[in-house]
Design a protein around this motif. Sequence first.
Motif, short mmCIF file in Angstrom:
data_model
loop_
_atom_site.label_atom_id
_atom_site.label_comp_id
_atom_site.label_asym_id
_atom_site.label_seq_id
_atom_site.Cartn_x
_atom_site.Cartn_y
_atom_site.Cartn_z
N GLU A 172 -61.43 40.45 -44.19
CA GLU A 172 -60.56 40.27 -45.36
C GLU A 172 -60.72 38.89 -45.98
O GLU A 172 -61.27 37.97 -45.37
CB GLU A 172 -59.08 40.56 -45.04
N GLY A 173 -60.21 38.76 -47.21
CA GLY A 173 -60.40 37.55 -47.99
C GLY A 173 -59.69 36.33 -47.47
O GLY A 173 -60.01 35.20 -47.88
N HIS A 174 -58.71 36.50 -46.56
CA HIS A 174 -58.02 35.35 -45.99
C HIS A 174 -58.97 34.35 -45.34
O HIS A 174 -58.63 33.19 -45.15
CB HIS A 174 -57.02 35.79 -44.91
N THR A 199 -63.68 44.32 -46.56
CA THR A 199 -62.45 44.42 -47.34
C THR A 199 -61.72 45.71 -46.99
O THR A 199 -62.34 46.76 -46.85
CB THR A 199 -62.72 44.35 -48.86
N THR A 201 -58.60 46.50 -48.64
CA THR A 201 -57.56 46.74 -49.63
C THR A 201 -58.16 47.31 -50.91
O THR A 201 -58.97 46.63 -51.57
CB THR A 201 -56.80 45.44 -49.94
N SER A 204 -56.14 45.87 -56.59
CA SER A 204 -56.23 44.45 -56.91
C SER A 204 -55.02 43.66 -56.43
O SER A 204 -55.15 42.53 -55.96
CB SER A 204 -56.40 44.29 -58.43
N HIS A 207 -54.92 41.78 -52.95
CA HIS A 207 -55.82 40.70 -52.61
C HIS A 207 -55.18 39.36 -52.95
O HIS A 207 -54.59 39.21 -54.03
CB HIS A 207 -57.15 40.85 -53.36
N ASP A 208 -55.30 38.39 -52.06
CA ASP A 208 -54.70 37.08 -52.29
C ASP A 208 -55.35 36.39 -53.48
O ASP A 208 -56.57 36.25 -53.55
CB ASP A 208 -54.86 36.21 -51.04
N ARG A 209 -54.49 35.93 -54.39
CA ARG A 209 -54.93 35.16 -55.54
C ARG A 209 -53.97 34.00 -55.73
O ARG A 209 -52.75 34.18 -55.71
CB ARG A 209 -54.98 36.03 -56.80
N ASN A 237 -59.38 33.97 -56.56
CA ASN A 237 -59.38 35.26 -55.88
C ASN A 237 -60.12 35.11 -54.56
O ASN A 237 -61.33 34.90 -54.53
CB ASN A 237 -60.06 36.32 -56.76
N SER A 239 -60.81 37.22 -52.17
CA SER A 239 -61.79 38.25 -51.87
C SER A 239 -63.09 38.00 -52.63
O SER A 239 -64.18 38.23 -52.10
CB SER A 239 -61.23 39.64 -52.19
N HIS A 240 -62.97 37.54 -53.87
CA HIS A 240 -64.18 37.21 -54.62
C HIS A 240 -64.89 35.99 -54.02
O HIS A 240 -66.13 35.92 -54.03
CB HIS A 240 -63.84 36.95 -56.08
#
Length: 547
Positions: A172-174, A199, A201, A204, A207-209, A237, A239-240
């Motif tokens: 995950e993006g964390h 990922t 999730t 949108s 996802h943590d932003r 973002n 995840s990006h």
Amino acid sequence: MMRPILYLTAEIGLEPGLPTYAGGLGVLAGDHVRSAADLDLPLTAVSLYYREGYGLQNLDEEGAQTLSFPRLEPDRVLEPGGFDLSIEINGESIQLATWKREVTGLNGHTITVWFLDAGLPQNDGSWQRVSERLYGGGPENRLRQELILGFGGLALAEALGMTDQMQLHLNEGHTAFAGYGLAKRYSLEKVRARCLFTTHTPVSAGHDRFDWEMVRNICGSDLTEALTALVPGDRLNMSHLAAAHARAINGVSVTNAQVAQDLFPNRDLEAVTNGVHLETWCMPPMLRLFDDCLPGWREDQSLLAGAVDLPDEALGAAREQCRRELVQYVNAQTQAGLREDLPVLGFARRMTGYKRANLILRDSQRLEALAEQFGGLQIVFAGRAHPRDTEGQGIIRALTAASKATSPRLRIAMLPNYSMWSGRLLTGGVDLWLNNPIRPLEASGTSGMKASFQGVPNLSILDGWWVEGCRDGENGFAFGSEEPSRDDPGDAEALYDCLQKRVLPLVTAKDVGPWRAMQKQAILTAQDFSSRRMVSDYAERYYRQAV
């Protein structure tokens, strides 16, 4: 030769009493590590320690949810890690203690799970709070947690002597700052060649932003400018950011990868469907049955193909014992008055709108009539809502109200404080596992896999893993629309119709042979959805390909 793997995750479920998991993401991470140990992989896992965890759920008589946060110091549940780390963020030095837990596989191979701890008196209070609550404290604390996880994880890898040779698996993006930090040390090209991003999730909003102004205040101008160049947009973002450093991105089921594709323009998402660690999630009566009738299955899961030949009487006795244990526990916790001789449906997962826990209660008269027609029906619910999820909390209140309105034929219980421990009891103790999300928002649905392995057929919308695992009418049941839209009236009608015409006639029939056959097929299905198969997929498709 496989490069050593640094597996980073913001949460991990190793045991019920270790407060380092919130739900499916953390439980999946724990199963990933267990199976990596079984497969003798050179994996090291890194997470954060949280003294107050994700909180304990309390429900009052009306079903209003409150959370309590008892503190658990790491020295009571973990071993000292032996490393004192220091990282610098925006000119500030942050000190980190390390703690560890060993996970030993079937062949004796040991994997270390490391926990970073910023809750030290020499740190500013804003950094100490990183190690208080999992996902707690607002966006500023979330950003600080992710900075500690990413940069602190790299500092630990350097202390372990891994950095030059390792590959990254970002769960995950964390975890994205680890990719950024490693690329700053080497090069973006080199990191991409050995970094995988998973990922979970599909929408949108999940996802943590983070607002750029907040990022600048915490991270400083230099880091903010560098991040802006990598992932331009109105917010950071995460995840990006993870994707920018990854050679490959995967979703956690075929459907999940297809749905999440739009969130990552110009990248091709692949799928590695989740799995569960079968031994961990199986209740003792079923474990004994498998050990007696399928010797060697723990080492060679292909032997589970022999589940079709399990003796009906032995399978029935094990399933009845599992139900008995669940009913006794639920009655002790809720005074619901469940009976050991009536079928039980189970629904347990995070309480939020798209999972629709209360769909089966949409027409209470219809449900009552079904219970009367087939001699009785019982439903056990469990799950917690996020403190800011008012819809989810309203669903819990509705389930609690329904539990008070039960009759001798229809008995409903709302079990508080869903955990890894009660999760095993629920998935193994019910007769059918219910799942009815709004399609296609279910990432995977590992609780259904846990149920299936224990001879509990799924009764589910075709979403997540069930799209791949369902053989309708053979190993479980599918119902509802396959369209990607919300249709509560239509899906509820389809559920009642499936219960009346297909499910309950089979479950309550005097001839138990067809029902036993379906239970065996459910067990057979689970061998394709084990975490050993999942981690083997990661190893062959990604870990062995890192250059």
